[in-house]
Design an enzyme around this catalytic site. Structure first.
Site, PDB file in Angstrom:
ATOM      1  N   CYS A  93       0.879  -1.377  -0.040  1.00 35.31           N
ATOM      2  CA  CYS A  93      -0.076   0.013  -0.124  1.00 35.31           C
ATOM      3  C   CYS A  93       0.913   1.192  -0.081  1.00 35.31           C
ATOM      4  CB  CYS A  93      -0.961  -0.241   1.065  1.00 35.31           C
ATOM      5  SG  CYS A  93      -1.762  -1.686   1.747  1.00 35.31           S
ATOM      6  N   ASP A  94       0.308   2.316  -0.517  1.00 38.24           N
ATOM      7  CA  ASP A  94       0.941   3.796  -0.614  1.00 38.24           C
ATOM      8  C   ASP A  94      -0.093   4.560  -0.600  1.00 38.24           C
ATOM      9  OD1 ASP A  94       4.017   5.112  -0.285  1.00 38.24           O
ATOM     10  OD2 ASP A  94       2.625   6.237  -1.929  1.00 38.24           O
ATOM     11  N   SER A  95      -0.009   5.571   0.157  1.00 39.79           N
ATOM     12  CA  SER A  95      -1.035   6.777   0.040  1.00 39.79           C
ATOM     13  C   SER A  95      -0.235   8.145   0.040  1.00 39.79           C
ATOM     14  CB  SER A  95      -1.882   6.762   1.129  1.00 39.79           C
ATOM     15  OG  SER A  95      -2.775   5.634   1.322  1.00 39.79           O
ATOM     16  N   GLY A 130      -2.571   3.725  -3.806  1.00 38.04           N
ATOM     17  CA  GLY A 130      -2.067   2.737  -4.628  1.00 38.04           C
ATOM     18  C   GLY A 130      -2.090   1.293  -4.016  1.00 38.04           C
TER      19      GLY A 130
END
EC number: 3.6.1.9
Length: 227
Positions: A93-95, A130
């Site tokens: 995950c990436d924000s 993402g």
């Protein structure tokens, strides 16, 4: 609660490639007790390697993919004879917050967080999340899918006193965009357009779709990764 290290015949083991307590909390509330593994990915290096023309959507998806792949590499070394990787899904995950043409991650310092809030006050930004899902069978990568979601966040205008107090808690220093929806920062969010879980850090609708693309249903996850 202790985490189950071995495989289960009911379905794939869910591996969360993130140290985020907010993401862990979302998954637990959604009926999944994941195995947590944190990647050692250099996020700045990955983003820089994409070049200046990379879109914000590409950046967050690439970072999520790098994290998932790194955790797979580490688990392969930790379990060379199968174990967890007999049957697993690994979710990276990436924000980041996109506002005023800039992509903002974690501010890390009060000064940076304050500067970002000066820009965000009374305005809106796009929270990009993402996700990458890796499907692993018998210790081998069997499939990989990745995508992103976008949620519009409308911010209020905290007073200087409230902003000073919020920054002093340290919370905004450790989260993308210098705010939370599920914590103290929720006082300063007027509303959102999109998926609330993605703002917290892991978008359940997107992850469900990606898992479905790899042939994994939510019921299988509940059976194999019960809280």
């Amino acid at each position: 609660m202790s985490q189950q290290e071995g495989p289960t015949p009911a379905g794939p083991r869910f591996v969360l490639a993130s140290a985020s307590p907010a993401r862990l909390s979302v998954l637990r509330a959604a009926g999944v007790e994941p195995l947590v593994r944190v990647s050692d990915v250099d996020e700045d290096a990955v983003a820089a390697a994409l070049g200046p023309d990379a879109t914000p959507e590409h950046v967050v998806t690439a970072l999520a993919t790098a994290k998932a792949r790194e955790v797979l590499r580490a688990l392969s070394a930790e379990y060379p004879h199968g174990g967890v990787l007999d049957d697993a899904v690994i979710v990276g995950c990436d924000s980041m917050l996109h506002v005023d043409g800039r992509l903002e991650g974690k501010p890390h310092t009060p000064e940076v967080a304050r500067a970002r809030w000066e820009v965000m006050r009374g305005r809106s930004g796009a929270l990009l999340t993402g996700h990458c899902v890796l499907r692993v069978h018998g210790g081998q990568l069997a499939g990989e899918v990745a995508d992103h979601s976008t949620t519009t966040v409308h911010f209020s205008s905290p007073t200087d006193a409230d902003l000073d107090a919020y920054l002093a808690t340290g919370e905004p220093l450790k989260v993308a965009g210098a705010f939370t929806l599920d914590g103290l920062g929720g006082w300063f969010v007027e509303g959102i357009e999109g998926d609330p879980s993605s703002v917290i850090g892991i978008g359940l609708p997107l992850v469900r779709r990606l898992l479905g693309d790899l042939g994994v249903g939510v019921a299988e996850l509940w059976a194999a990764n019960r809280t």
